[in-house]
Design an enzyme around this catalytic site. Sequence first.
Site, PDB file in Angstrom:
ATOM      1  N   GLU A  22     -21.773  -1.960  -5.900  1.00 39.12           N
ATOM      2  CA  GLU A  22     -21.418  -0.630  -5.482  1.00 39.12           C
ATOM      3  C   GLU A  22     -20.170  -0.055  -5.310  1.00 39.12           C
ATOM      4  O   GLU A  22     -19.703   1.091  -5.416  1.00 39.12           O
ATOM      5  CB  GLU A  22     -22.025  -0.515  -3.896  1.00 39.12           C
ATOM      6  CG  GLU A  22     -23.619  -0.511  -3.867  1.00 39.12           C
ATOM      7  CD  GLU A  22     -24.297  -0.632  -2.511  1.00 39.12           C
ATOM      8  OE1 GLU A  22     -23.730   0.142  -1.432  1.00 39.12           O
ATOM      9  OE2 GLU A  22     -25.196  -1.417  -2.293  1.00 39.12           O
ATOM     10  N   ASP A  95     -25.924  -4.177  -2.679  1.00 40.80           N
ATOM     11  CA  ASP A  95     -26.050  -4.732  -1.311  1.00 40.80           C
ATOM     12  C   ASP A  95     -27.375  -4.993  -0.981  1.00 40.80           C
ATOM     13  O   ASP A  95     -28.422  -4.696  -1.268  1.00 40.80           O
ATOM     14  CB  ASP A  95     -25.472  -3.836  -0.216  1.00 40.80           C
ATOM     15  CG  ASP A  95     -24.008  -3.518  -0.567  1.00 40.80           C
ATOM     16  OD1 ASP A  95     -23.292  -4.329  -1.346  1.00 40.80           O
ATOM     17  OD2 ASP A  95     -23.712  -2.900   0.305  1.00 40.80           O
ATOM     18  N   ASP A  97     -29.604  -4.822   1.391  1.00 36.30           N
ATOM     19  CA  ASP A  97     -30.123  -4.046   2.458  1.00 36.30           C
ATOM     20  C   ASP A  97     -31.018  -2.949   1.986  1.00 36.30           C
ATOM     21  O   ASP A  97     -31.118  -2.674   0.520  1.00 36.30           O
ATOM     22  CB  ASP A  97     -29.178  -3.555   3.333  1.00 36.30           C
ATOM     23  CG  ASP A  97     -28.018  -2.662   2.993  1.00 36.30           C
ATOM     24  OD1 ASP A  97     -28.241  -2.028   1.689  1.00 36.30           O
ATOM     25  OD2 ASP A  97     -27.241  -2.409   3.509  1.00 36.30           O
ATOM     26  N   GLU A  99     -30.587   0.507   1.695  1.00 36.29           N
ATOM     27  CA  GLU A  99     -29.700   1.489   0.803  1.00 36.29           C
ATOM     28  C   GLU A  99     -29.261   0.770  -0.281  1.00 36.29           C
ATOM     29  O   GLU A  99     -29.514   1.322  -1.519  1.00 36.29           O
ATOM     30  CB  GLU A  99     -28.592   1.886   1.677  1.00 36.29           C
ATOM     31  CG  GLU A  99     -28.569   2.310   3.116  1.00 36.29           C
ATOM     32  CD  GLU A  99     -29.649   3.735   2.920  1.00 36.29           C
ATOM     33  OE1 GLU A  99     -29.534   4.632   1.917  1.00 36.29           O
ATOM     34  OE2 GLU A  99     -30.282   4.149   3.833  1.00 36.29           O
ATOM     35  N   TYR A 299     -14.638  -6.543   2.825  1.00 36.16           N
ATOM     36  CA  TYR A 299     -15.006  -5.239   2.968  1.00 36.16           C
ATOM     37  C   TYR A 299     -15.011  -4.732   4.326  1.00 36.16           C
ATOM     38  O   TYR A 299     -15.292  -5.373   5.264  1.00 36.16           O
ATOM     39  CB  TYR A 299     -16.556  -5.190   2.345  1.00 36.16           C
ATOM     40  CG  TYR A 299     -17.044  -3.789   2.209  1.00 36.16           C
ATOM     41  CD1 TYR A 299     -16.163  -3.105   1.300  1.00 36.16           C
ATOM     42  CD2 TYR A 299     -18.267  -3.348   2.819  1.00 36.16           C
ATOM     43  CE1 TYR A 299     -16.633  -1.584   0.939  1.00 36.16           C
ATOM     44  CE2 TYR A 299     -18.535  -2.041   2.401  1.00 36.16           C
ATOM     45  CZ  TYR A 299     -17.927  -1.183   1.575  1.00 36.16           C
ATOM     46  OH  TYR A 299     -18.103   0.039   1.403  1.00 36.16           O
ATOM     47  N   ARG A 301     -16.560  -1.948   5.827  1.00 40.08           N
ATOM     48  CA  ARG A 301     -17.918  -1.265   6.200  1.00 40.08           C
ATOM     49  C   ARG A 301     -18.929  -2.271   6.467  1.00 40.08           C
ATOM     50  O   ARG A 301     -19.503  -2.596   5.528  1.00 40.08           O
ATOM     51  CB  ARG A 301     -18.336  -0.381   5.392  1.00 40.08           C
ATOM     52  CG  ARG A 301     -17.369   1.124   5.678  1.00 40.08           C
ATOM     53  CD  ARG A 301     -17.891   2.525   4.933  1.00 40.08           C
ATOM     54  NE  ARG A 301     -17.599   2.071   3.335  1.00 40.08           N
ATOM     55  CZ  ARG A 301     -16.494   2.679   2.875  1.00 40.08           C
ATOM     56  NH1 ARG A 301     -15.708   3.446   3.863  1.00 40.08           N
ATOM     57  NH2 ARG A 301     -16.388   2.597   1.814  1.00 40.08           N
ATOM     58  N   HIS A 344     -22.985  -7.839   4.239  1.00 32.39           N
ATOM     59  CA  HIS A 344     -21.505  -8.197   4.067  1.00 32.39           C
ATOM     60  C   HIS A 344     -21.249  -9.133   5.039  1.00 32.39           C
ATOM     61  O   HIS A 344     -21.810  -9.545   6.141  1.00 32.39           O
ATOM     62  CB  HIS A 344     -20.613  -6.931   4.133  1.00 32.39           C
ATOM     63  CG  HIS A 344     -20.909  -5.947   3.062  1.00 32.39           C
ATOM     64  ND1 HIS A 344     -20.596  -5.827   1.904  1.00 32.39           N
ATOM     65  CD2 HIS A 344     -21.752  -4.689   3.555  1.00 32.39           C
ATOM     66  CE1 HIS A 344     -21.146  -4.662   1.294  1.00 32.39           C
ATOM     67  NE2 HIS A 344     -21.742  -3.872   2.113  1.00 32.39           N
TER      68      HIS A 344
END
Length: 786
Positions: A22, A95, A97, A99, A299, A301, A344
């Site tokens: 991403e 990622d 998850d 999303e 990362y 976020r 993450h």
Amino acid sequence: MGDKFPIFVLIGMATKNLVIVESPAKARTIERFLGNDFLVKSSFGHVMDLSESDIGVDIENGFIPQYKVAKDKKNVVADLKKIASEAETIWLATDEDREGEAISWHLVNALELDEQAVKRIVFHEITKTAITEAISAPRSIDRNLVNAQTARRVLDRLVGYELSPLLWKKVKPALSAGRVQSVAVRLIVEREDEIKNFETTSSYRVTAKFFPEGKEDAVVSAELPKRFQTKEEAKSFLEKCTGAEFRVSAIEKKPAKKSPAPPFTTSTLQQEASRKLGFPVAYTMRIAQQLYESGYITYMRTDSVNLSNMALSMAKETITKNWGADYVKTRKYRTSAKGAQEAHEAIRPTFINNETIESDKPAMKLYELIWKRTIASQMADARLEKTNVTIDISGQQEKFMAKGEVVTFDGFLKVYIEGSDERKDENGNGLMLPPLTNGDQLFSKSIMATQRFTQHPLRYTEASLVKKMEELGIGRPSTYAPTISTIQKREYVKKNDRPALEREYARLTLAGGQISEKTETEKVGGDKGKLIPTDLGTVVNSFLMQYFKDIIDYNFTADVEKEFDRIANGQKVWNEMLENFYGPFHDKIKDTQETSKKFSGEKLLGQDPKTGKNVYVKIGKYGPMVQLGDTSTEEKPRFAGLNKDQSINDITLEDALALFSFPKPLGDYEGKEIIVALGKFGPYVKHNNAFFALEKTDDPSGITRERAIELIEAKREEEKNRIIREFEENKDVRVLRGRYGPYISIGKKNFKIPKGTDPESLTLEDCIKISEDPKNEPKKRRSKKS
DNA sequence: CAGTGAGCGAGCTTCCGCTTGACTT
């Protein structure tokens, strides 16, 4: 390789493996871990989304989302598509998850990939081991997880795109509402209500300073656990203390420990950066992004407090080296946040042995904070010894208590202590106590009874709002900062200061056998940069509370998250879930649309004594306003906007009436009329078609002709001082002093003066020449949109 | 940069989550 065979080179180099992640920074790191056979590219987040101009969901036919390649991702997608067509194997490493799974699925669609041939891999930390392991265990795309994301996306769209237009119609155009932002506003509005309705009470707190026999320098700070409700009670207590004997009647010692806070997540980083460095959340994120892109931190976020094994051993090594093995305590933290997805690691330094970095100041400070927090999280508990001493008062039931605290082993406290949002505790009594034994007599230096007031709950800061949102499970690490910007951009809330007020309080002091009484003042209620709801925010919140309470219910998100989880587990069908939600929701929208009247928060303030007409205050098309007269009567009512510092909440009839006195003539000056009026940008004086803003300290209702002339003259004088050069031959061309230094003004256009040119000595010809050089053209302002 | 507010109606506004630049000041 030369430039001679570019085409050959391209084909010859065609990669066997394309990995898509991403973030581009992540892509660069991973590429280093993988061999030459791998090319790692980034999708830059989501690549597909619903169209912005309409609802983008086929509601009648099972809520099918109408996805399109996002406008700003057209190039990314085209680029990836080209590379993908030349690669043998495509690895989707977005990622792990909801999303991330959806991004992979959207990539399959947008790049027209073969879903069966694509390899889906995931890793939670960016280490060579983690990535090699991931490559060895590919899976296919989890369509249940994708469906859960679809449900999330569509639900948010339906809520946002049906509620907002209702607000346009019922309250004011261009407003917005949504699952997340409307709850954020609600929190702030309700906190302000609590503050408004808070009833302050006071009581008397008794503190004393004692010393043991013969040791007048040693201080034993003690407090009476009981508080007195009235001054009389407090006084009578002090009177009884006059001549009393004080004696230690119990000493209780017990060990205690303190543990470090877990490593940073987005939310806790924002909170600590706000508390310790005073950074607004958006600023923290910008600096963190900079650190991440430079490779200094992981990362930024994330909702995870997890650290990789590599990080744990790096921390252990660093702590041992700096403070010894006694200070090490390796800890694995678990996330407690509602709805955390943990794709993450926690936010930590990439290389934990680097205590500092070379960068600009804010980045260095933020890095230091992250380093300390990470290190402390892997350090030993601090050990304390707490001592409670009971002090008897002869002839009285009441007992004083003295509390001592001594750190016997500092552990993590060597490095880092977490900040707090609470008010500073004024019970700073006795961190250290002199040695005491049971039965010791104590002598009082002073005993004080101080009037203390209960305090209203604290207003939210940006960061404490994020904390609350995280607790409720609303919003995600990537949206905390943008949501806070949105509710301010819509003018639902403002970051405002509240001036402190002076308050008197009483203090009784017993010293040297005498009781004295004094009245002192303290400042209370002052607030800086806290989030305060506007009239608009308050009215929109009332509207939503009245008609859509379930949507802005604090548990709404948590409840739908449970449903999304069931969809992800394959226990629930995504569009059935939406059907269940949408039916009643849409009915309520339609019903409110048809039956409810305009919702303006209208309040009748009273009657105008001159005309007897009603005076109202409410939200109008352009914001809060007052209205004189009724709309039902033949004669049109008069309207006037509120001043910036006025509120629907507390405006008085008198203030409201004053607003109708504008524009007001103040007499003539130089043969032209002066008027004072209230404009879009505040109160102003107008004279001969020129505008002169009032100063902050001027009261528009009380402005005299003299003061107006003063303002006019002051501005003229200032204007004159701005002029560096003027030219008789061409009045259009001038050299002026501006906010950012000297510049050339020709007609309505402005031009930069090249470096090294002395503005004082410019000739008309020089100016024209400079204006003709495109380098000095005024820069075009970017349009507000996007 | 400096008046607007009812109602009529054209055409505009709007969500949340995932990413980084462009652009200033």
